[in-house]
Design a protein around this motif. Structure first.
Motif, mmCIF file in Angstrom:
data_model
loop_
_atom_site.group_PDB
_atom_site.id
_atom_site.type_symbol
_atom_site.label_atom_id
_atom_site.label_comp_id
_atom_site.label_asym_id
_atom_site.label_seq_id
_atom_site.Cartn_x
_atom_site.Cartn_y
_atom_site.Cartn_z
ATOM 1 N N ASN A 5 0.694 -1.020 0.014
ATOM 2 C CA ASN A 5 0.157 -0.273 -0.216
ATOM 3 C C ASN A 5 1.241 1.179 -0.246
ATOM 4 O OD1 ASN A 5 -2.135 -1.500 0.136
ATOM 5 N ND2 ASN A 5 -2.021 -1.371 1.881
ATOM 6 N N TYR A 6 2.636 0.937 0.503
ATOM 7 C CA TYR A 6 2.909 1.904 0.188
ATOM 8 C C TYR A 6 3.503 2.526 -1.058
ATOM 9 C CZ TYR A 6 3.046 2.193 5.489
ATOM 10 O OH TYR A 6 2.779 1.859 6.492
ATOM 11 N N PRO A 7 4.275 4.254 -1.578
ATOM 12 C CA PRO A 7 5.011 4.156 -2.765
ATOM 13 C C PRO A 7 5.314 3.161 -2.800
ATOM 14 C CG PRO A 7 3.971 5.820 -1.836
ATOM 15 C CD PRO A 7 3.240 4.972 -0.851
ATOM 16 N N PRO A 9 9.349 4.634 -3.431
ATOM 17 C CA PRO A 9 9.538 5.141 -2.855
ATOM 18 C C PRO A 9 10.177 4.829 -1.175
ATOM 19 C CG PRO A 9 9.784 6.240 -4.425
ATOM 20 C CD PRO A 9 8.799 5.586 -4.258
ATOM 21 N N LEU A 13 12.447 3.246 1.193
ATOM 22 C CA LEU A 13 12.830 3.691 2.010
ATOM 23 C C LEU A 13 12.711 3.216 3.693
ATOM 24 C CD1 LEU A 13 14.305 5.741 4.269
ATOM 25 C CD2 LEU A 13 12.204 6.689 4.029
ATOM 26 N N PHE A 33 8.386 7.322 8.117
ATOM 27 C CA PHE A 33 7.796 8.590 8.438
ATOM 28 C C PHE A 33 7.542 9.691 8.505
ATOM 29 C CE2 PHE A 33 4.222 5.310 7.138
ATOM 30 C CZ PHE A 33 3.501 6.315 5.781
ATOM 31 N N LEU A 36 9.428 11.502 6.347
ATOM 32 C CA LEU A 36 9.196 12.282 5.019
ATOM 33 C C LEU A 36 8.782 13.765 6.037
ATOM 34 C CD1 LEU A 36 7.116 9.410 4.074
ATOM 35 C CD2 LEU A 36 9.175 10.891 2.525
ATOM 36 N N GLU A 43 17.288 14.904 5.039
ATOM 37 C CA GLU A 43 18.645 14.716 4.418
ATOM 38 C C GLU A 43 19.793 15.272 4.383
ATOM 39 O OE1 GLU A 43 18.972 15.117 0.433
ATOM 40 O OE2 GLU A 43 16.565 14.758 0.300
ATOM 41 N N ALA B 48 18.446 5.099 -0.416
ATOM 42 C CA ALA B 48 16.809 5.179 -0.172
ATOM 43 C C ALA B 48 15.918 6.501 0.245
ATOM 44 C CB ALA B 48 16.035 3.901 0.715
ATOM 45 N N ALA B 52 13.607 8.723 -1.913
ATOM 46 C CA ALA B 52 12.193 8.787 -0.583
ATOM 47 C C ALA B 52 12.242 10.885 -0.997
ATOM 48 C CB ALA B 52 12.215 8.739 0.371
ATOM 49 N N MET B 53 12.773 11.586 -0.488
ATOM 50 C CA MET B 53 12.866 12.413 -0.027
ATOM 51 C C MET B 53 12.543 13.600 -1.194
ATOM 52 S SD MET B 53 12.826 13.648 3.111
ATOM 53 C CE MET B 53 12.659 11.975 3.307
ATOM 54 N N ILE B 56 8.779 11.466 -3.390
ATOM 55 C CA ILE B 56 7.555 11.311 -2.539
ATOM 56 C C ILE B 56 6.803 12.702 -2.288
ATOM 57 C CG2 ILE B 56 6.008 10.374 0.148
ATOM 58 C CD1 ILE B 56 7.190 8.081 -1.411
ATOM 59 N N TYR B 65 0.699 10.237 0.837
ATOM 60 C CA TYR B 65 1.834 10.776 0.392
ATOM 61 C C TYR B 65 1.992 9.247 -1.002
ATOM 62 C CZ TYR B 65 3.960 12.094 4.304
ATOM 63 O OH TYR B 65 4.454 12.914 5.865
ATOM 64 N N GLU B 67 3.034 9.083 -4.932
ATOM 65 C CA GLU B 67 4.987 8.934 -6.036
ATOM 66 C C GLU B 67 3.975 9.760 -7.130
ATOM 67 O OE1 GLU B 67 6.242 5.285 -6.767
ATOM 68 O OE2 GLU B 67 8.311 6.574 -7.974
ATOM 69 N N GLN B 89 -2.637 10.920 9.337
ATOM 70 C CA GLN B 89 -1.588 10.783 8.771
ATOM 71 C C GLN B 89 -1.579 9.662 7.897
ATOM 72 O OE1 GLN B 89 0.948 12.279 9.601
ATOM 73 N NE2 GLN B 89 -0.008 13.271 11.357
ATOM 74 N N PRO B 90 -1.175 9.644 7.057
ATOM 75 C CA PRO B 90 -0.173 8.882 5.762
ATOM 76 C C PRO B 90 -0.615 7.469 6.294
ATOM 77 C CG PRO B 90 0.570 10.741 5.070
ATOM 78 C CD PRO B 90 0.603 10.940 6.633
ATOM 79 N N ARG B 91 0.521 7.045 7.867
ATOM 80 C CA ARG B 91 0.452 5.918 8.108
ATOM 81 C C ARG B 91 -1.396 5.282 8.243
ATOM 82 N NH1 ARG B 91 3.163 9.197 11.625
ATOM 83 N NH2 ARG B 91 2.048 9.385 13.480
ATOM 84 N N ALA B 94 -2.269 3.805 5.494
ATOM 85 C CA ALA B 94 -1.513 2.105 5.192
ATOM 86 C C ALA B 94 -2.528 1.608 6.131
ATOM 87 C CB ALA B 94 -0.456 2.396 4.997
ATOM 88 N N GLU B 97 -6.035 0.577 4.978
ATOM 89 C CA GLU B 97 -6.269 -0.332 3.585
ATOM 90 C C GLU B 97 -6.034 -1.894 3.845
ATOM 91 O OE1 GLU B 97 -5.881 0.702 0.455
ATOM 92 O OE2 GLU B 97 -7.684 1.410 1.397
ATOM 93 N N LYS B 98 -4.787 -2.341 4.723
ATOM 94 C CA LYS B 98 -4.319 -3.118 4.709
ATOM 95 C C LYS B 98 -6.008 -4.364 5.385
ATOM 96 C CE LYS B 98 -0.068 -3.062 7.367
ATOM 97 N NZ LYS B 98 0.118 -2.751 8.457
ATOM 98 N N ARG B 100 -8.388 -4.319 3.715
ATOM 99 C CA ARG B 100 -9.274 -4.424 2.239
ATOM 100 C C ARG B 100 -11.144 -4.303 2.774
ATOM 101 N NH1 ARG B 100 -5.370 -7.229 -1.037
ATOM 102 N NH2 ARG B 100 -3.630 -7.467 0.566
ATOM 103 N N HIS B 110 -3.125 15.726 8.262
ATOM 104 C CA HIS B 110 -2.161 15.855 8.450
ATOM 105 C C HIS B 110 -1.856 16.433 10.052
ATOM 106 C CE1 HIS B 110 0.197 14.247 5.456
ATOM 107 N NE2 HIS B 110 -0.337 14.623 4.331
#
Lengths: 198, 198
Positions: A5-7, A9, A13, A33, A36, A43, B48, B52-53, B56, B65, B67, B89-91, B94, B97-98, B100, B110
């Motif tokens: 479910n993650y993009p 990149p 990571l 996370f 990000l 960086e 990586a 990702a930086m 994403i 998040y 691509e 949060q984006p997590r 995820a 989604e797991k 289903r 965010h």
């Protein structure tokens, strides 16, 4: 864990972070996370890794990690060049240096002899050690008190004693602040064996 | 902790690693020495992070998040475009989604409204949410069951209900596999409140 479910990149990571020791997939996800959300920290971490990989090398004399070769300890005039301390890993040098007690120089083996893992003297820096013995009067063994560490100490002392070098080992006993009640038998036996006059 | 004894790039690496959440200076030191011993893992981790930086970004519709912008979930024809799930949060996307189980789309805030930390609706993706309400029949709140999460759910529901959108919240109660004995009073009270006919 399912990274589907993650993009890509982000999945890369997480998988890169989870290859670090002690970091499982859940922690790796949390760290990814966090990175990000904190691009500056991310960086600067990536740059620090690149920079360390490029600029840290092993000293050609003592095999410790260093920026300049030979390392500052090997070139320092203030160090006793007749005293040598043998350790397993570069982090052991840092631990000993923190005490500010040891005035000699170091030799880093980068491991211990371990027949089970196929590590013999050839995989360690034993030949470099034998090449730098001129002027050395005493060698202090500061390997970890494990079976392999003991065996390596004995192996090296058998090489060094016939040349006329004094070989010593750091003391094993109760750690300062430790508790007799919770110490294991071998440690207590070693502490008794190594008792000193008060 | 004293990094004086480390060469500068190594000290920088340890300090970079210790800025990660849950990683103290001791663990950072251990990780740094591990990376120096495993240059391949180190370089691939640094790559990586960079990758990702660079690749994403946040989806311009749901702020998850991704691509590609818009993200695969926002563009998928298989998703119910009348059902929207709001998460912090984006997590959280995820995690949902797991299962289903959810066939609608997402909106990532965010964060949550937190006056103490100076976070109001302007710091979140609330305006993007209000711009994508056309055709939405139901909004499911899936924020964390914290004080701030609850307050944010109530704030958003007061915005959405007058427009004629059905606003629901995921159930709070005992986690599956959990133990009644060890659950806190608030959770048990919520579980009683949300009881259903067998």
């Amino acid at each position: 864990m399912d990274f589907l479910n993650y993009p890509q990149p982000l999945a890369d990571l997480i998988s890169g972070l989870s290859r670090l020791p002690g970091i499982g997939p859940k922690t790796a996800g949390r760290l990814a996370f966090y990175l990000l959300q904190q691009p500056q920290i991310a960086e600067s971490l990536a740059d620090a890794i690149h920079n360390a990989m490029e600029n840290i090398k092993e000293c050609s004399i003592c095999s410790n990690y260093t920026e300049q070769d030979p390392c500052p300890i090997c070139t320092s005039e203030k160090r006793d060049s007749s005293l040598l301390c043998i350790v397993e890993q570069p982090r052991d040098v840092a631990a000993l240096e923190k005490t500010r007690e040891f005035k000699g120089r170091y030799h880093v083996l980068h491991g211990v002899i371990s027949p089970l893992e196929g590590i013999g003297p050839e995989q360690l820096t034993v030949s470099q050690l034998l090449n730098r013995l001129e002027g050395i009067k005493e060698v202090v063994m500061a390997l970890n008190p494990t079976v392999e560490g003991e065996a390596t100490s004995i192996y090296l002392s058998k090489l060094l004693k016939p040349i006329g070098i004094k070989v010593t080992r750091i003391a094993h006993g109760l750690p300062v602040g430790g508790d007799l009640e919770y110490a294991d038998e071998v440690t207590i036996a070693r502490a008794l064996e190594g008792r000193r006059l008060l």
